[in-house]
Design an enzyme around this catalytic site. Structure first.
Site, PDB file in Angstrom:
ATOM      1  N   THR A  20       0.576  -0.975  -0.114  1.00 39.71           N
ATOM      2  CA  THR A  20       0.357   0.008  -0.186  1.00 39.71           C
ATOM      3  C   THR A  20       0.982   1.293   0.103  1.00 39.71           C
ATOM      4  O   THR A  20       0.902   1.986  -0.487  1.00 39.71           O
ATOM      5  CB  THR A  20      -0.915  -0.072   0.983  1.00 39.71           C
ATOM      6  OG1 THR A  20      -1.569  -0.968   1.006  1.00 39.71           O
ATOM      7  CG2 THR A  20      -1.516   1.067   1.713  1.00 39.71           C
ATOM      8  N   TYR A  34      -8.508   0.942  -3.252  1.00 37.27           N
ATOM      9  CA  TYR A  34      -7.419   0.841  -4.245  1.00 37.27           C
ATOM     10  C   TYR A  34      -6.222   0.149  -4.820  1.00 37.27           C
ATOM     11  O   TYR A  34      -6.690  -1.663  -4.083  1.00 37.27           O
ATOM     12  CB  TYR A  34      -5.949   2.196  -2.945  1.00 37.27           C
ATOM     13  CG  TYR A  34      -5.613   1.413  -2.004  1.00 37.27           C
ATOM     14  CD1 TYR A  34      -6.500   1.702  -0.757  1.00 37.27           C
ATOM     15  CD2 TYR A  34      -4.730   0.278  -2.585  1.00 37.27           C
ATOM     16  CE1 TYR A  34      -5.721   0.547   0.087  1.00 37.27           C
ATOM     17  CE2 TYR A  34      -4.098  -0.278  -0.686  1.00 37.27           C
ATOM     18  CZ  TYR A  34      -5.054   0.317   0.552  1.00 37.27           C
ATOM     19  OH  TYR A  34      -4.249  -0.753   1.482  1.00 37.27           O
ATOM     20  N   THR A 100       1.589  -4.548   4.078  1.00 43.12           N
ATOM     21  CA  THR A 100       1.387  -4.471   5.429  1.00 43.12           C
ATOM     22  C   THR A 100       1.536  -6.360   6.010  1.00 43.12           C
ATOM     23  O   THR A 100       1.271  -6.522   6.780  1.00 43.12           O
ATOM     24  CB  THR A 100       0.755  -3.656   6.680  1.00 43.12           C
ATOM     25  OG1 THR A 100      -0.735  -3.685   5.536  1.00 43.12           O
ATOM     26  CG2 THR A 100       1.261  -2.414   6.219  1.00 43.12           C
ATOM     27  N   ASP A 101       0.260  -6.946   4.875  1.00 44.86           N
ATOM     28  CA  ASP A 101      -0.524  -7.670   5.396  1.00 44.86           C
ATOM     29  C   ASP A 101       0.986  -8.945   5.202  1.00 44.86           C
ATOM     30  O   ASP A 101       0.355  -9.526   7.028  1.00 44.86           O
ATOM     31  CB  ASP A 101      -1.506  -8.425   4.183  1.00 44.86           C
ATOM     32  CG  ASP A 101      -2.240  -7.594   3.994  1.00 44.86           C
ATOM     33  OD1 ASP A 101      -2.352  -7.101   3.961  1.00 44.86           O
ATOM     34  OD2 ASP A 101      -2.769  -8.322   2.611  1.00 44.86           O
ATOM     35  N   LYS A 173       0.516  -7.342  12.737  1.00 47.74           N
ATOM     36  CA  LYS A 173      -1.107  -6.144  12.528  1.00 47.74           C
ATOM     37  C   LYS A 173      -1.862  -7.009  12.784  1.00 47.74           C
ATOM     38  O   LYS A 173      -1.647  -7.861  12.718  1.00 47.74           O
ATOM     39  CB  LYS A 173      -1.180  -7.032  10.190  1.00 47.74           C
ATOM     40  CG  LYS A 173      -1.802  -5.738  10.256  1.00 47.74           C
ATOM     41  CD  LYS A 173      -1.697  -6.346   8.353  1.00 47.74           C
ATOM     42  CE  LYS A 173      -2.938  -5.251   7.633  1.00 47.74           C
ATOM     43  NZ  LYS A 173      -3.178  -5.266   7.018  1.00 47.74           N
ATOM     44  N   GLU A 294      -1.595 -27.890  27.853  1.00 47.64           N
ATOM     45  CA  GLU A 294      -3.289 -28.259  27.574  1.00 47.64           C
ATOM     46  C   GLU A 294      -2.476 -29.584  26.991  1.00 47.64           C
ATOM     47  O   GLU A 294      -3.386 -30.397  26.568  1.00 47.64           O
ATOM     48  CB  GLU A 294      -2.332 -27.424  26.588  1.00 47.64           C
ATOM     49  CG  GLU A 294      -3.671 -26.292  26.513  1.00 47.64           C
ATOM     50  CD  GLU A 294      -5.078 -26.297  26.915  1.00 47.64           C
ATOM     51  OE1 GLU A 294      -5.934 -26.791  26.899  1.00 47.64           O
ATOM     52  OE2 GLU A 294      -5.716 -25.456  27.449  1.00 47.64           O
TER      53      GLU A 294
HETATM   54  N1  LIG Z   1      -1.601  -1.925   3.769  1.00 46.33           N
HETATM   55  C1  LIG Z   1      -1.499  -3.082   2.728  1.00 46.33           C
HETATM   56  O1  LIG Z   1       0.354  -3.078   2.435  1.00 46.33           O
HETATM   57  C2  LIG Z   1      -1.782  -4.029   2.639  1.00 46.33           C
HETATM   58  C3  LIG Z   1      -1.900  -3.940   1.170  1.00 46.33           C
HETATM   59  C4  LIG Z   1      -1.553  -5.056   0.408  1.00 46.33           C
HETATM   60  N2  LIG Z   1      -2.725  -6.369   0.647  1.00 46.33           N
HETATM   61  C5  LIG Z   1       0.226  -6.246   1.170  1.00 46.33           C
HETATM   62  O2  LIG Z   1       0.394  -7.210   2.090  1.00 46.33           O
HETATM   63  O3  LIG Z   1       0.514  -5.821   0.483  1.00 46.33           O
END
Ligand SMILES: NC(=O)CC[C@H](N)C(=O)O
Length: 337
Positions: A20, A34, A100-101, A173, A294
């Site tokens: 992103t 986007y 970010t994923d 995340k 457990e």
């Molecule tokens: N906020 C993001 O970067 C998510 C965008 C995309 N799904 C990625 O991880 O590249």
């Protein structure tokens, strides 16, 4: 005079991979709708002219993808390029822009395998640069600030999101619709304010220079898969993953990595067949799996993932399996890293 300041500034290389932070939407109102991985590194750098006050910055486009599509090959490619740059005398710090994923996976991977004291910062954004209140510019500015600072050396791979400096090992995340998305159960290491870093704590787990793993010795990564647990779970996924050749299965367990009575016999049998069984927890704010609680791990010869979430446990298991297939050694590594 200009040449003089350039000489004094640190040399920082930005490796761009997509996400992103390189995203673009149709309108400024599109904060969540986007396309990721659209904007090239030169345009990203040009978008934050203030970077030139922090460091001599140059960019490289290593790949241009959304991070959910990153493969083990991509990880190795990125890791090798980071190592080459870290070995280079004229590089003081490295920034990696990333979706970010799976940012937390890449950051942890690099934290395990890069043999350098030089700062390595992984950074992304939650909104594309085209959106109102886009967070990428400041996140990138902060990443370059930390990458060019001497006091970031030797602290392992770091993540700068939302003004915080997080350990690449601990950060995850936690929510996908806020700019305050990246958290660690154990808290951030520091803060960046107006380009200056303020530190509060240090990572306690082995990383980079103190790690027994080295990207230069890793030719390929073994197949490690994750199976998710929940009420009424069956053993179908576990069996299928083992059949397709998984060397280890990360049990993304409930609570303390607990295992349904319907699944226990299957995991015992898979372990007897040579598959490593690693119990982790998918508890949101931070799972913490205790050995022989457990489940009798000693008796079944299973491994526990400690506080690593399932996706981070996959990263350590892959790296660890390049060195050993001994379950006791694997367990030691899960405590130490
Ligand atoms: N906020 C993001 O970067 C998510 C965008 C995309 N799904 C990625 O991880 O590249």
């Amino acid at each position: 005079k200009e040449a003089e300041t350039q000489q004094k500034l640190a040399n920082v290389v930005i490796l761009a991979t997509g996400g992103t932070i390189a995203g673009a939407g149709a309108s400024a109102a599109n904060s969540a709708t986007y396309q990721a991985a659209k904007v090239g590194i030169e345009q990203l750098i040009a978008g934050v002219p203030e970077l030139s006050q922090l460091a001599n910055v140059r960019g490289e486009q290593v790949m241009q993808i959304a991070s959910e599509s990153i493969t083990n090959e991509n990880l190795l490619q990125l890791g090798r390029r980071v190592a080459e740059l870290a070995d280079s005398k004229d590089v003081d710090g490295i920034v990696i822009t990333h979706g970010t994923d799976t940012l937390e996976e890449t950051a942890y991977f690099l934290n395990l395998v890069e043999k350098t004291e030089k700062p390595i910062i992984v950074v992304g954004s939650m909104r594309p640069g085209t959106a109102m209140s886009a967070d990428g510019m400041l996140n990138l500015y902060n990443a370059v600030a930390v990458a060019s600072s001497k006091d970031a050396r030797g602290k392992g791979v770091l993540v700068t999101m939302n003004d915080e400096i997080q350990s690449g090992r601990d950060v995850s995340k936690m929510i996908n619709i806020k700019t305050e998305a990246f958290k660690s159960a154990w808290g951030p290491l520091g803060m960046v304010v107006e380009g200056k870093s303020y530190w509060f704590r240090l990572p306690a787990k082995r990383h980079t220079m103190d790690s027994e793993f080295d990207i230069k010795n890793i030719k390929s990564l073994p197949d490690v898969e994750i199976a998710y647990s929940y009420g009424n779970v069956s053993d179908t996924a576990y069996k299928a993953l083992a059949q397709s050749g998984a060397k280890a299965i990360i049990h993304a367990g409930t609570g303390n990595g607990s295992v349904s009575s319907r699944v226990v016999p299957t995991l015992q049998a898979l372990r007897k067949d040579g598959v490593q069984i690693i119990r982790s927890s998918h508890v949101n704010a931070g799972g913490f799996v205790l050995r022989n609680a457990e489940q009798p791990d000693d008796k079944y010869d299973w491994v526990v993932a400690h506080d690593l979430n399932p996706q981070k446990a996959r990263i350590l298991a892959m790296v660890a399996l390049t060195k050993t297939n001994d379950s006791k050694e694997l367990q030691r590594m899960f405590w130490e890293y």
